[in-house]
Structures are given as structure tokens and as C-alpha cells.
Scaffold this motif. Structure first.
Motif: not given
Length: 170
Positions: A105-109, A94-101
Motif C-alpha cells: 500500500l505504501t508503494r501504491y500511495v 516480510f515478517s508477516n502479512v500486515a507488513v507485506h500489505k
């Protein structure tokens, strides 16, 4: 060629994907996300999932952003992204927290979409034991990732996962 689009497995966050041309997103406005009541803009994120075979053979990928401003002037910016190195997280980068999040969230969806397809429309929500285990395991993963990301607003998704986890068994 200039764009090796055979490396794309999936694109999330954009309905305007043209894999053949390499164009992932076309935004038709200067302000694609509205401001909230606090005046903040929370924009979207476009995630490109690369095929594992592409990641193994490629060390760097060039990402290019181009746009035309309101005067008609063309602008172009490109950046080389390293596919290896940096912060490792269970074999993921993950290059940063925004990408990690965004990835969490994509996995959740994707899980919710799978569940809604499984349940169907207009039926009483019930869950079988196998899917209940999947939801329970994903909830534990999501809680762990939420702590690492440091964003308590993700508790809303945890509550929804709890609802699914507590559904009546089929």
C-alpha cells in the motif's frame, strides 16, 4: 552511538519523525485509531525503509518502544529484529502479512503521489504512454501481491489503477 540513524532511508506512516534522536513516532493518546461499526480497531503501521548499505552491514536491529501510562509509570520494551532470513519474496522479506500489505500500500500511495504531481491540480487527467506502462506494470504487481496477501479489500485500489490505466493519452 546507541542509535545509528544514518541507516534510515525513509519513514512511512508517521509525520512525527525525529531522525536525530531516533524517535520515529510519538502517540499522544491511548487509542490512536477509532473503532469501526463492527467494533474492530484497524490501526496504522509505521514502516522504516533502511538504506541498502545499512542492510548489508547490519544483521540485527534493536527496536525499542517506550511509553508512559496514565498513572505516570514508564514502560519500555525492546526487540531484536533479524534483517535476514525468514520468508523471502523476490529478494524482499516480510515478517508477516500486515507488513507485506503495508509495504504494498505504501508503494501504491507513492505511485499515486507521483502521478498527482505529474498531472498537476485542476487539469483534465491525461496520461502519456510511458506513465501508462508504469501504471500497467504496477497494477499487475499489485494484483499478484493482493492474491498473496489474501485481502480482497485491495480491489478498490485495483479499480483506481484501472481508471488511470484507461485514461486518454496525451
Amino acid at each position: 552511538g546507541a542509535t545509528d540513524n544514518a541507516c534510515f532511508e525513509a519513514v512511512y506512516g508517521s509525520n512525527e519523525v525525529n531522525v536525530g534522536s531516533g524517535e520515529i513516532l510519538a502517540v499522544k493518546t491511548l487509542f490512536p485509531s477509532p473503532r469501526n461499526d463492527d467494533g474492530e480497531v484497524k490501526g496504522g503501521i509505521v514502516l522504516i525503509k533502511l538504506k541498502p548499505s545499512a542492510v548489508r552491514r547490519m544483521r540485527n536491529v534493536t527496536i525499542e518502544c517506550s511509553f508512559t501510562d496514565n498513572t505516570g509509570k514508564q514502560h519500555r520494551n525492546s526487540k531484536v529484529v533479524q534483517l535476514r532470513g525468514g520468508s523471502e519474496h523476490n529478494g524482499e522479506y516480510f515478517s508477516n502479512v500486515a507488513v507485506h500489505k503495508g509495504i504494498v500500500l505504501t508503494r501504491y500511495v507513492l505511485l499515486m503521489q507521483k502521478f498527482m504531481h505529474y498531472v498537476g491540480h485542476g487539469k483534465k487527467l491525461k496520461i502519456d504512454a510511458r506513465y501508462k506502462r508504469i501504471v500497467k506494470k504496477f497494477k499487475a504487481y499489485f494484483e499478484k501481491e493482493m492474491r498473496e496477501i489474501g485481502d480482497e479489500t485491495l480491489n478498490k485500489e485495483i479499480e483506481i489503477l484501472r481508471l488511470f490505466e484507461n485514461l486518454e493519452l496525451v
